[in-house]
Design a protein around this motif. Structure first.
Motif: not given
Length: 392
Positions: A208-233
């Motif tokens: 139902g969900s998934a996580q993406l941890p960002l530990l001890r962030m640096e400047i290059e970690d800045a940005g616009s984040y999105t996500c998607d998922f896929w299923g059998p069709e």
């Protein structure tokens, strides 16, 4: 030249012959008329001749879809490509949407444009055909139409939801966050994908969900984040719509402030005034200062920045009119800056250790100093007197 019709009568002085155009009908045509005089048919001379060229109908093109799916989600892009047969020259193309045997829509055509682009919506579902054409003897000759292709459009799936913990308008380098992508309820999920500025940053598995941890962030970690998922069709994995973007804004960690004590000796007598000045290392629109003694925050009242037009850096002064013995200890300060609605704290300043001397001890030291000074004065005078009398 052979005769193709005879005895066409007309009261208007005109005659015509209607025939289906075929390859064998090509050639040069003339006509005559006749009349009867005294029971005898008299023929006119031949008319001027006309040339009727007949060309074979153009072979039908092939209509294809790219990408080719059994159905399309709303918002997906589909390319319809009309390809003339090998060896046939197409000077222009037309695309049609068909309802049963009836063409209900003709899309604009452009010279040499054999592609037509649509963004799939429910109203775009239907049967499509195409044709090409070329100029012959000053006339546009269309081809036969292609075999039909069908486009089915499905409702757009509900997009996933992307959240961040902790949720702040701005972050400092060194902080850690967790991005969570959550699929709609009852969605069949094979996997998730996270993106930063359109680039894939991870493809974790999950139900139902998934996580993406960002530990001890640096400047290059800045940005616009999105996500998607896929299923059998159908027989393939079709990515679904991406989440709304989450902006991660990062700034470098702050420099600690400077704490200045007055008097600078770090030793003050009981009952005397004492002040501390906390100075931030750069100008900001809104800065708040905080003072601490032995790690405990002091609440002196107004701790907003106090800055005149002649001062270079924002600062705040904490004053104690009369110190007591309990003031002895370790003093530090820090400042906070309002960044997009989030107050971000600096590190603590280097500590200043303050020693307060009791008033009785001060008086004793005063009399001791006076005694020492007086004794020294007496001894010096006595020595001068002895030396003066001895030498005489």
């Amino acid at each position: 030249m052979g005769e193709i019709s005879e005895g066409v009568s007309s009261q208007s002085g005109k005659g015509q012959v209607v025939t289906a155009v075929q390859g064998g009908n090509a050639g040069v045509y003339t006509c005559q008329y006749s009349r009867e005089e005294s029971g005898e048919k008299i023929l006119s001379g031949d008319s001027n001749s006309i040339q009727i060229p007949v060309v074979d109908s153009l072979l039908p093109p092939k209509l294809s879809l790219d990408p080719l799916y059994a159905f399309y989600f709303q918002g997906e892009h589909v390319t319809l490509r009309c390809s003339a047969p090998l060896g046939q020259k197409g000077e222009g193309y037309r695309f049609f949407k068909q309802s049963g045997e009836q063409i209900v829509e003709v899309f604009p055509h452009h010279k040499s444009n054999d592609q037509f682009f649509i963004t799939a919506e429910l109203g775009d579902a239907g049967i499509y055909i195409c044709e090409y054409w070329r100029w012959e003897s000053g006339r546009m000759i269309p081809s036969r139409t292609s075999d039909p292709v069908s486009i089915s459009v499905s409702d757009s799936p509900v997009r996933p939801r992307l959240t961040v913990t902790p949720d702040h308008p701005i972050y400092m380098t060194g902080e850690s966050i967790t991005l969570m992508c959550s699929a709609p309820t009852n969605a069949t999920v094979l996997g998730f994908r996270f993106f930063r500025d359109g680039q894939n940053t991870g493809s974790p598995l999950g139900n139902g969900s998934a996580q993406l941890p960002l530990l001890r962030m640096e400047i290059e970690d800045a940005g616009s984040y999105t996500c998607d998922f896929w299923g059998p069709e159908a027989v393939q994995e079709i990515p679904l719509e991406q989440s709304a973007p989450v902006q991660i804004i990062l700034i470098d960690a702050y420099t600690p402030p400077m704490l200045i004590m007055d008097p600078p000796s770090k030793v003050v007598s009981e009952g005397y005034p004492l002040s501390f000045t906390c100075i931030a290392p750069w100008k900001t629109e809104e800065t708040s200062f905080h003072f601490y003694k032995d790690g405990t925050k002091i609440v002196p009242g107004n701790t907003r920045s106090e800055m005149s037009s002649t001062e270079r850096w924002p600062r705040n002064v904490f004053k104690i009119p009369e110190v007591g013995l309990n003031i002895s200890g370790e003093f530090t300060c820090m400042y906070e800056e309002n960044m997009s609605g989030r107050w971000i704290s600096s590190p603590w300043s280097p500590a200043v250790n303050v020693t307060v001397i009791a008033s009785s001890r001060v008086h004793a030291l005063f009399w001791l100093r006076s005694l020492v000074v007086g004794a020294s004065f007496f001894i010096i005078n006595s020595l001068i007197f002895l030396i003066f009398h001895c030498c005489l």
